[in-house]
Structures are given as structure tokens and as C-alpha cells.
Design an enzyme around this catalytic site. Structure first.
Site, short mmCIF file in Angstrom:
data_model
loop_
_atom_site.label_atom_id
_atom_site.label_comp_id
_atom_site.label_asym_id
_atom_site.label_seq_id
_atom_site.Cartn_x
_atom_site.Cartn_y
_atom_site.Cartn_z
N LYS A 191 0.77 -1.01 -0.05
CA LYS A 191 0.09 0.07 0.00
C LYS A 191 0.65 1.17 0.06
O LYS A 191 1.67 1.46 0.92
CB LYS A 191 -0.83 0.00 1.19
CG LYS A 191 -1.68 1.33 1.11
CD LYS A 191 -2.65 1.34 2.57
CE LYS A 191 -3.37 2.83 2.61
NZ LYS A 191 -3.93 3.08 3.73
N GLY A 246 -8.70 8.95 9.44
CA GLY A 246 -8.85 8.88 10.63
C GLY A 246 -10.07 10.00 11.06
O GLY A 246 -10.75 10.04 12.37
N ALA A 278 -9.73 5.28 3.73
CA ALA A 278 -9.68 6.21 4.75
C ALA A 278 -11.23 7.41 4.76
O ALA A 278 -11.79 7.42 3.76
CB ALA A 278 -8.69 7.50 4.15
N GLY A 279 -11.48 7.43 6.02
CA GLY A 279 -12.62 8.45 6.15
C GLY A 279 -13.78 7.61 6.57
O GLY A 279 -14.76 8.31 6.64
N ASN A 301 -10.25 1.23 8.92
CA ASN A 301 -9.44 0.99 10.24
C ASN A 301 -9.87 1.65 11.58
O ASN A 301 -10.58 1.03 12.37
CB ASN A 301 -8.04 1.61 9.93
CG ASN A 301 -7.05 1.44 11.22
OD1 ASN A 301 -7.23 1.02 11.94
ND2 ASN A 301 -5.71 1.43 10.68
#
Ligand code: SF4
Lengths: 259, 378, 66
Positions: free
Chosen positions: A98, A159, A185-186, A207
């Protein structure tokens, strides 16, 4: 339902990728990974503190059914990314990567120029490159042309849990994509993941929304189910949403065809 | 190459899928902001016929969003009717005992000058039959060079070329290439195109990849309506369009679906007929499927269709076209390639568009923008 | 002689190999990578790659991260 995701010739049954940051412990992380059914898990690299003999996280995620996806988090340009990639390949025995280059410390937004440069180089060096990038349709085209195995456009800054802030651009990317689109992301809630799949995303990477949940293992299950639901809805063909199709008595635009 | 893609799409199965589309499929397609080829099939299916008015409104909305209230104007010029192929539906085919003309340089210039008398045309489409030996790349290059003083935007509609040949013509100011696949039905393709280079389906269908690879700015595609089931044929073109847009995303695309008219001279009669309503349906569906694609109507279509459709989805039109070589000045009596239905003067076409609140745009490109071509030419 | 490992000064015998350094640091058999002066040294070459005075060594391993 036989609906495999294929990246660089490798098949995946699960379309939910998991990041391993911010879990309260490696045990919780391992349980969440298992509960999520994921087959792709990211990890980062760090310089060893010579004195440190803390628990090795690798043993918690290195399972036969899981593709490790080392990231290049922390690098600031293409050159550092290529170096980090070589270290990762050596340490973890995988050429999957990644690619993330975010020199901006505030929002951790990816640097498009360096990301493209690094992708070109890493593809030449034999890596399977999954670049994290801005939700920019042209950039995604360029990355795919450079040989990226997927593109990983962001839904919102890392995040932030803000959901699909870039929705319109994600739709354009998905419509034009020649490689799988992984929304990264997000993504803050299972409904965001479901929505990403409903608009045709190939996979999502989650995540923070799992790792900082009050109950990460339950949240992992929720994301798993939402991903399956969203994907199914996409394959089933979503119903019409907004347009008003009530029968019209007059036909001002097309009456010329009746003459 | 697109030949690999299209061979995986079964013709009969596609036809069946289109014909079994339901009311719900149509509603779903119309409710989407981004349609895929399945949605396109629903919109051109018989199930969509009751939604013509709604489709017109959507098509108009998207067209205005992307193109404003403008219509791009172009004019074709046939510089030769010599052809070594024998397409069964075409008056230029090799066995037809017609007078063959390959315009000479001074004749070409006279034609250009005559065109400039018709109106402020700046987008020129140079058309030939397919005779690579007598009217090949050097001849085209010459015609392009001669056109430069008169026109800024030069497109060609000629036999499919090699990638290097397209690149070569770009150096002579060629901006766009139009090529009609005619039909995507590979099995029957040979029946219509029995001889010459055009008989090779694969060479033609992959020509679009070659154009894009050569960096051609604008590529025009087309299905000739009258050969095979038009719904399936245009669906194949939709697949082709999506394929090209995905793989060659820097290129602009246009689509054409001219309707073949019954032959004047007892020649080939169309196998299928598309009604005016169906033409409108396909046009709207194409716009809803692809908000950005240029949809072009030639003078084959009659005046009332062109006037009305201009406001609803069509974005490019020709006017006062002659489809015979020398038709503007040198040989006004020669045989047309196809019959023209809208023979209004350019000024009348312009006035009709203006009356509908549309602005005809003759010049939308200046050759001085063409830095790349200038560099190539050095 | 002195070298730098992940920013810390470390003393190793003169002519030490990367392998010796790895043994001294108890590096595990898996999950780590070593670079000398920004040049990644594959594990198979640890034995042959000798260190020099002042070399800058980086050793990384996996940590959690998205
Ligand atoms: S359609 Fe074109 S290629 Fe075929 S015979 Fe006519 S001019 Fe020649």
C-alpha cells in the site's frame, strides 16, 4: 454468491480490508480481524528500538488466508517510498504494497505527484502497488496507466470518520476505472461502507472506525455485514431514486414525433 | 484491443436481454445519475417507449449542462468516390459503373473556396471512398495541407489506417477521425462488406484503438441503421464507447447512427427500419448514458427531426452538404453517396436553430491551439 | 568500531558482518529488514556484507498501522 474480487490475479472472497492501527491491544486486533472475515490486512513499519522487546504484532496477523499489505506510511517522497517498499518486501516476504506518501502532517493528505512517480518506479521493480490517493479521477487514470493494481481513493481525510465526503468524485472514478477501486480513509460507519459498495466500489479499507469503537470486534462484524449488504445491493441493481416518472398527459418535447 | 472485448459479448443473448427489459429496469436506469450499458439497453428497449417524454427532458437537461445551448456546425467534403471495396449498400462500390473522380489539387481548393461561400464553416470533414492505392495517406495529407488556410478544425472519414499513418496525418493538422463500424455483427459483417480491406472486421473494429494510440483528439463512431437489429448494434457501440473512454480517456468521442433510406436506384434495401420515435429514443438514451459524448446528425435526417432534436440532445450538425466529389463547385452533377433529406441553405439551418434559442457554433477550435501538432510538424 | 543503528551509537567488533550485528541484537528470523547506508541488505547476504566504521544501519519491523 460467487463474486470474487481479483487483484493482480489473486482472488479474494472478502471485500473488506482492515487496517491495524490504533487497537487497544494486539489481542483485540486479532479478534477483530478474525470477526471481520477480511483477507487483506495492512501493517506499517518502524525502526526497532534496540532495547524494546515488545510483543511482535506480525504473529497476530500473519495467517495463511490473509494477504499482508505493508504500507509506506511515514515516507515523504517517492524515493523514500521505494526504499521503504524494498524493506517491506524483505521483512514480510510479499511484493504487495500500500503506497502512501503524505508529507502533510495535518490532514495526512497524499502527495499526488510523488505517489505517481513512486508507482511508476515500484511497478518496474515488480511490486503489486495499491496507491492511496486523492479522489481525483484523472490521477486515478494516471496511476492505473502506470500499472497500479488498484487505486485507493480517499473518502475523507484519514481517521476523520466523516464518511463519503468525496462521493461525486468516487462515482466518476468507479465509472471510468480499469482497475479495482478500493475506497480508503474516512469511512466512519458501516453505512458508509455499504454506500461505497452501492455505488460500485470493489472494496473498502477500514481502520479507525473499527479500532476505536467501544467494541471493536462487534464493529468488525457490523462492517463485514454492511460490506456484504452493500455489494449485494449493487449487484442486485438498486431501484430508481429520485426521478418523477408519473405519467404525463402532455408531451411538449416529443409531440413533433406524433405528427 | 476491442476485438477481444466484443468477441466475449454474445449477440443473440444481448438481443434477448434488451427485449426482456421491464418497466422497472427502465425506471431504474432513468433514476440513475450514471448509467451502465445494462441501463442503456433498458432505455432503448421497447419497455422504454412510454417514457419518451421523460427521456427527452433528461436528455435535454444533460445536454444543456455539458454543452450549453449550442450546436457545432460542420461540413463534409468528398474528395474522391473511387473505392476498391464493394459494400452492398453503397453507390460507390467498386463494381458500380459510375464516373470515378479523384479531385486534383486545384479542384480541392476550388471546393474549399465554394464551401466558404456557403457559410462561415470552420470544421471540415474530409471524406473519401477507400482506395489506398490511388487516394491514400499522401493524398489525404495534401488535402489537409490545402485545407489549412480555410479551416481550423480538420477531420477525416476514410479507410481505417495504421497507427503511424494517423500520427502522420496529425502532423498535417488532422484533429479528428470518424469511422463507421457500420455493424458490430461480426458473422454478418462479411455479407455487407464482401471485398477489399473493409471486409476484415477486426481491422476495422480495432481501428479505434489505433486512432487513440496515435493521439487523435477526437474519434467519431457510427452504426449504419438498416443492416442488423439496431438495438443490439447500438448496444455494441455503447460497449465500444465505454471501452474507449476507459482506456483512452484523453480522447473526445462522437457517435452517429445514420438511418439508411430505401435505395433510389433499385439497389440494397434496408433490412431493418428505425422509426422517427425510435431514433429519438436512441438519441435520448445515448445522452442519458453518456452526458459528454457528441451526438451528430447529418443531412440524411429530415428538417423537422433535425430542428427538434437539436434542442434535445444532438450537439453537432452539418448543413448544405454535398456527398459527391466536386459537388460544391467542380462536378455538381455527379452521383451522391447517399441521399440528402435536409437540403436547406446554411442560413436557413442557422435561422431555425436560433429560433429555438440555440447558437450554431462554426468555429470552436483554432489551429494555433495545436501546439502538439506544431511540434510534431517540426 | 562504532556504527549507528536506528539513530543510536552501537559498538561492534572491527570487520563485523550484518549477520553478527543481527545476532548481537537478537533479531528474529522473520519480520525484519536491514539496510546499510540506505541500501537494503537481503537476509541471504547478511553474512557476506561487512560493516565499516560510521555505517548508518536501519532495522525495521512490523507495527500496527492503516
Ligand atoms: S461504403 Fe465506403 S468503403 Fe464501402 S463501397 Fe462505399 S465508399 Fe467504398
Amino acid at each position: 454468491m460467487d463474486d470474487k474480487l481479483v487483484i493482480a490475479g489473486k482472488e479474494f472472497s472478502s471485500r473488506l480490508f482492515l487496517g491495524t492501527g490504533k487497537f487497544s491491544s494486539n489481542e483485540v486486533m486479532a479478534k477483530a480481524i478474525e470477526a471481520s472475515g477480511t483477507e487483506m490486512v495492512t501493517l506499517a513499519m518502524k525502526r526497532i528500538k534496540l532495547s524494546d522487546s515488545s510483543d511482535d504484532m506480525l504473529q497476530h496477523i500473519a495467517k495463511p488466508n490473509i494477504q499482508l499489505l505493508p504500507n509506506t506510511s511515514g515516507v515523504r517522497n517517492a524515493e523514500e517510498a521505494v526504499f521503504a517498499a524494498k524493506m517491506a518486501r524483505e521483512a514480510f516476504g510479499t511484493n504487495w504494497l500500500k503506497l502512501e506518501i503524505h508529507p502533510d502532517p495535518r490532514y495526512l493528505l497524499p502527495d499526488p505527484v510523488e505517489t505517481l512517480k513512486a508507482t511508476e518506479q515500484l511497478v518496474k521493480d515488480g511490486f503489486v502497488v495499491l496507491p492511496y490517493c486523492q479522489a481525483d479521477p484523472v490521477l486515478c487514470k494516471r496511476l492505473a496507466e502506470a500499472g497500479a493494481a488498484t487505486v485507493m481513493p480517499l473518502a475523507a481525510p484519514i481517521g476523520t470518520n466523516r464518511g463519503l465526503v468525496t462521493l461525486d468524485f468516487l462515482q466518476a472514478i468507479i465509472e471510468e476505472a480499469t482497475v479495482p477501486v478500493v475506497v480508503d480513509a474516512g469511512i466512519g460507519a458501516p453505512s458508509d461502507a455499504a454506500k461505497a459498495f452501492e455505488i460500485g466500489a470493489s472494496a473498502v479499507l477500514v481502520n479507525t472506525a473499527i479500532s476505536v469503537a467501544a467494541n471493536p470486534v462487534e464493529m468488525a462484524v457490523a462492517f463485514k455485514e454492511a460490506s456484504v449488504a452493500g455489494r449485494r445491493a449493487y449487484l442486485a441493481g438498486l431501484g430508481a431514486q429520485s426521478a418523477d416518472f408519473s405519467a404525463q398527459a402532455s408531451s411538449p418535447l416529443t409531440s413533433f414525433l406524433n405528427d | 484491443m476491442f476485438s477481444d472485448v466484443i468477441r466475449k459479448i454474445d449477440w443473440e443473448e444481448t438481443t434477448e436481454r434488451i427485449m426482456s427489459m421491464t418497466d422497472a429496469d427502465v425506471r431504474r436506469a432513468l433514476g440513475k445519475s450514471r448509467c451502465d450499458v445494462d441501463d442503456f439497453m433498458a432505455m432503448i428497449s421497447p419497455a422504454a417507449a412510454p417514457y419518451l417524454e421523460q427521456m427527452a427532458a433528461l436528455s435535454q437537461k444533460y445536454t444543456r449542462e455539458r454543452f450549453g445551448k449550442t450546436i457545432n456546425m460542420f461540413i463534409p467534403i468528398y474528395i474522391t468516390n473511387s473505392c476498391s471495396n464493394s459494400c452492398v449498400y453503397c453507390g460507390f462500390h467498386v463494381e458500380n459503373k459510375i464516373k470515378r473522380i479523384i479531385l486534383k489539387e486545384d479542384e480541392i481548393v476550388r471546393e474549399y473556396q465554394a464551401i466558404k461561400q456557403l457559410g462561415p464553416f470552420d470544421n471540415l470533414l474530409i471524406v473519401t471512398g477507400e482506395n489506398p492505392a490511388m487516394a491514400g495517406v499522401p493524398y489525404l495529407a495534401k488535402a489537409l495541407d490545402l485545407a489549412k488556410p480555410y479551416f481550423n478544425n480538420l477531420q477525416i472519414e476514410v479507410m481505417p489506417l495504421k497507427s503511424e499513418e494517423y500520427a502522420e496525418l496529425r502532423k498535417h493538422g488532422m484533429n479528428g477521425v470518424i469511422c463507421f463500424q457500420e455493424t458490430y455483427h461480426e458473422a454478418n459483417y462479411k455479407k455487407y462488406h464482401p471485398r477489399g480491406q473493409k471486409s476484415i472486421f477486426e481491422w476495422r473494429v480495432n481501428g479505434f484503438d489505433r486512432m487513440a494510440q496515435a493521439g487523435v483528439h477526437k474519434i467519431g463512431m457510427g452504426v449504419l441503421i438498416g443492416l442488423e437489429d439496431w438495438r443490439t448494434d447500438i448496444t455494441m457501440m455503447a460497449y465500444h464507447l465505454r471501452y474507449l473512454e476507459k482506456n483512452y480517456w484523453r480522447t473526445q468521442y462522437s457517435v452517429n447512427f445514420p438511418r439508411m433510406r430505401p435505395s433510389e436506384n433499385g439497389g440494397f434495401q434496408p433490412n431493418v427500419v428505425m422509426s422517427d420515435k425510435e431514433l429519438a429514443q436512441v438519441t435520448f438514451a445515448m445522452r442519458i448514458f453518456d452526458h459528454d459524448v457528441d451526438i451528430s446528425y447529418s443531412t440524411r435526417e429530415p428538417e423537422f427531426i433535425r430542428n427538434n432534436m437539436a434542442a434535445l440532445g444532438v450537439t453537432t450538425m452539418s448543413a448544405e452538404s454535398k456527398t459527391d466529389p466536386g459537388g460544391y463547385a467542380c462536378y455538381p452533377q455527379s452521383l451522391e453517396q447517399f441521399h440528402i433529406n435536409d437540403d436547406r441553405k446554411t442560413a436557413d439551418v442557422v435561422a431555425a436553430l436560433r429560433a429555438r434559442g440555440l447558437e450554431p457554433v462554426f468555429k470552436n477550435w483554432d489551429s494555433s491551439f495545436d501546439h502538439e501538432e506544431m511540434l510534431l510538424a517540426k | 568500531m562504532n556504527i549507528v543503528v536506528n539513530g543510536e551509537k552501537v559498538e561492534v567488533p572491527g570487520g563485523a558482518s550484518v549477520k553478527l550485528l543481527a545476532d548481537m541484537q537478537n533479531l528474529p528470523d522473520k519480520g525484519v529488514a536491514v539496510a546499510v547506508n540506505n541500501d537494503m541488505v537481503p537476509r541471504t547476504e547478511w553474512e557476506n556484507r561487512l560493516l565499516n566504521e560510521g555505517d548508518d544501519v536501519i532495522i525495521i519491523r512490523a507495527v500496527c498501522g492503516g
